[in-house]
Design a protein around this motif. Structure first.
Motif, PDB file in Angstrom:
ATOM      1  N   ARG A  90       0.838  -1.192   0.000  1.00 38.62           N
ATOM      2  CA  ARG A  90       0.000   0.000   0.000  1.00 38.62           C
ATOM      3  C   ARG A  90       0.876   1.246   0.000  1.00 38.62           C
ATOM      4  O   ARG A  90       1.991   1.231   0.537  1.00 38.62           O
ATOM      5  CB  ARG A  90      -0.921   0.021   1.222  1.00 38.62           C
ATOM      6  N   TRP A  92       2.334   4.362   1.488  1.00 41.52           N
ATOM      7  CA  TRP A  92       2.471   4.694   2.901  1.00 41.52           C
ATOM      8  C   TRP A  92       2.527   6.208   3.111  1.00 41.52           C
ATOM      9  O   TRP A  92       1.611   6.804   3.633  1.00 41.52           O
ATOM     10  CB  TRP A  92       3.706   3.999   3.475  1.00 41.52           C
ATOM     11  N   PRO A 117       1.304  -4.294   4.492  1.00 41.25           N
ATOM     12  CA  PRO A 117       0.544  -4.489   5.732  1.00 41.25           C
ATOM     13  C   PRO A 117       0.975  -5.718   6.521  1.00 41.25           C
ATOM     14  O   PRO A 117       0.965  -5.703   7.750  1.00 41.25           O
ATOM     15  CB  PRO A 117      -0.904  -4.615   5.241  1.00 41.25           C
ATOM     16  N   HIS A 210       5.622  10.025  10.391  1.00 39.70           N
ATOM     17  CA  HIS A 210       5.676   8.713   9.739  1.00 39.70           C
ATOM     18  C   HIS A 210       7.046   8.072   9.912  1.00 39.70           C
ATOM     19  O   HIS A 210       7.176   6.874  10.131  1.00 39.70           O
ATOM     20  CB  HIS A 210       5.353   8.862   8.255  1.00 39.70           C
ATOM     21  N   ASP A 228       2.219   3.107  11.954  1.00 46.86           N
ATOM     22  CA  ASP A 228       1.769   3.902  10.815  1.00 46.86           C
ATOM     23  C   ASP A 228       2.086   3.177   9.513  1.00 46.86           C
ATOM     24  O   ASP A 228       1.286   3.162   8.574  1.00 46.86           O
ATOM     25  CB  ASP A 228       2.454   5.265  10.856  1.00 46.86           C
ATOM     26  N   ARG A 229       3.265   2.555   9.473  1.00 48.19           N
ATOM     27  CA  ARG A 229       3.695   1.829   8.278  1.00 48.19           C
ATOM     28  C   ARG A 229       2.778   0.627   8.014  1.00 48.19           C
ATOM     29  O   ARG A 229       2.398   0.365   6.873  1.00 48.19           O
ATOM     30  CB  ARG A 229       5.150   1.390   8.464  1.00 48.19           C
ATOM     31  N   ARG A 230       2.416  -0.090   9.068  1.00 52.69           N
ATOM     32  CA  ARG A 230       1.508  -1.241   8.934  1.00 52.69           C
ATOM     33  C   ARG A 230       0.077  -0.799   8.673  1.00 52.69           C
ATOM     34  O   ARG A 230      -0.704  -1.530   8.075  1.00 52.69           O
ATOM     35  CB  ARG A 230       1.486  -2.059  10.217  1.00 52.69           C
ATOM     36  N   GLY A 231      -0.297   0.362   9.267  1.00 60.73           N
ATOM     37  CA  GLY A 231      -1.666   0.823   9.143  1.00 60.73           C
ATOM     38  C   GLY A 231      -2.549   0.410  10.296  1.00 60.73           C
ATOM     39  O   GLY A 231      -3.768   0.624  10.247  1.00 60.73           O
ATOM     40  N   ASP A 232      -1.962  -0.173  11.367  1.00 62.19           N
ATOM     41  CA  ASP A 232      -2.777  -0.604  12.500  1.00 62.19           C
ATOM     42  C   ASP A 232      -2.645   0.311  13.711  1.00 62.19           C
ATOM     43  O   ASP A 232      -3.287   0.094  14.738  1.00 62.19           O
ATOM     44  CB  ASP A 232      -2.447  -2.043  12.896  1.00 62.19           C
TER      45      ASP A 232
END
Length: 333
Positions: A90, A92, A117, A210, A228-232
């Protein structure tokens, strides 16, 4: 004495992104290819570990798609587009903080950085699974001790042997003083780093942080917000040390955790210590200088990786492996 058994095929040593790219091009070109790796998992420096049952990237920080990416199905742009379409990667961020030696900070815009992710190793797993589905042999925990100038490995003569790994590791596998060995960089020409994963009970930094390049620090080189990098949104930072710091603790990486945690506290402006921290050593993280060409092919031996190209990057590793695969296929098909 038995003579080496003939085998009209190519052996790829290393299952990082360069080796997997090379194997893909070779297979698609009609060349029989076998991939081996001494590790327990594929990925090389696309490395991910699990902390509190979530993936954390401890190798490649992110990847970009440079404007110079080759067009067509073997260009890195097409690979990333496919990963994004299938949810494996995705976009980032295009902004990172840059910390000056005097401690001042500036947020700078750059190219879009992509992340995965499930961790960057999931991308190597995807490439490897597709190769296996196409009938390519891929063996893990397979140690290669040496490669002859004629492409012989463990009594098998290959048409070509690809060493998809950092130069110092490749040099150990070829004949000392050979033209291949002389074209490769030694350990002193590669920079080490330590990756320290630090977890807090809750986030202590703003959402817009980030990641950050840290200039002038004796300890920190880059800090990534892994949540933030994973999105969780997990309160996890990954700190990559300077080469000087890494050299100091190469023999005992765990001793680096305390000074890195202290430097992270100063970076965040907090005295609250993380609830847990761990470290991973990369003895050959980055080449000090890049090779002028995008791969090496001397006789039966080829070398590829992120040192072969304009700059050390995931995209460079892919392009290097793909170009070497094409060059070898052109001589065999």
């Amino acid at each position: 004495m038995t003579s080496p058994s003939p085998s009209p095929s190519v052996l790829v040593v290393g299952s990082g992104i360069a080796g997997l790219a090379c194997a893909r091009v070779l297979h698609d070109s009609g060349v029989a290819v076998r991939v081996v790796d001494r590790g327990r998992v594929v990925g090389g420096r696309l490395a991910t570990k699990r902390v509190d049952d979530r993936p954390v990237d401890i190798g490649a920080r992110y990847f970009t798609v440079p404007d110079s990416s080759l067009p067509g199905e073997y260009g890195f742009a097409a690979v990333v587009e496919d990963w994004v379409a299938r949810g494996l990667a995705r976009p980032w961020t295009s902004t990172f903080d840059v910390v000056a030696p005097d401690g001042s900070r500036e947020r700078k815009e750059g190219p879009m950085r992509f992340a995965a992710p499930a961790g960057t190793r999931s991308l190597a797993v995807d490439l490897a699974d597709r190769l296996r589905a196409d009938g390519v042999t891929l063996e893990l925990e397979h140690e290669v001790s040496g490669v002859s100038d004629q492409g012989e490995v463990s009594g098998i003569r290959y048409d070509a042997v690809v060493l998809a790994m950092p130069d110092p590791q490749a040099r150990r596998l070829v004949a000392p003083g050979s033209s291949v060995a002389l074209a490769l960089q030694g350990p002193e020409e590669w920079l080490p780093t330590l990756a320290v994963v630090a977890t807090w009970p809750e986030r202590l930094w703003p959402a817009e942080l980030h990641g950050a390049f840290v200039n002038g620090s004796a300890t920190l080189a880059f800090v990534a917000d892994d949540g933030d990098r994973r999105g969780d949104g997990a309160a996890v930072l990954v700190a990559h040390t300077t080469p000087e710091c890494a050299r100091q603790y190469l023999e005992e990486p765990s001793a680096a955790i305390a000074p890195v945690v202290e430097a992270l506290g100063a970076f965040l402006g907090t005295a609250e210590r993380p609830s847990q921290a761990s470290v991973h050593r990369w003895s050959f993280a980055l080449p000090a200088t890049q090779h002028d060409s995008n791969h090496l092919l001397r006789g039966a031996i080829g070398v590829c990786g992120d040192a072969w190209g304009e700059r050390s990057a995931v995209s460079t590793a892919w392009s290097s492996g793909a170009s070497l695969g094409g060059a070898i296929a052109a001589t065999l098909v």
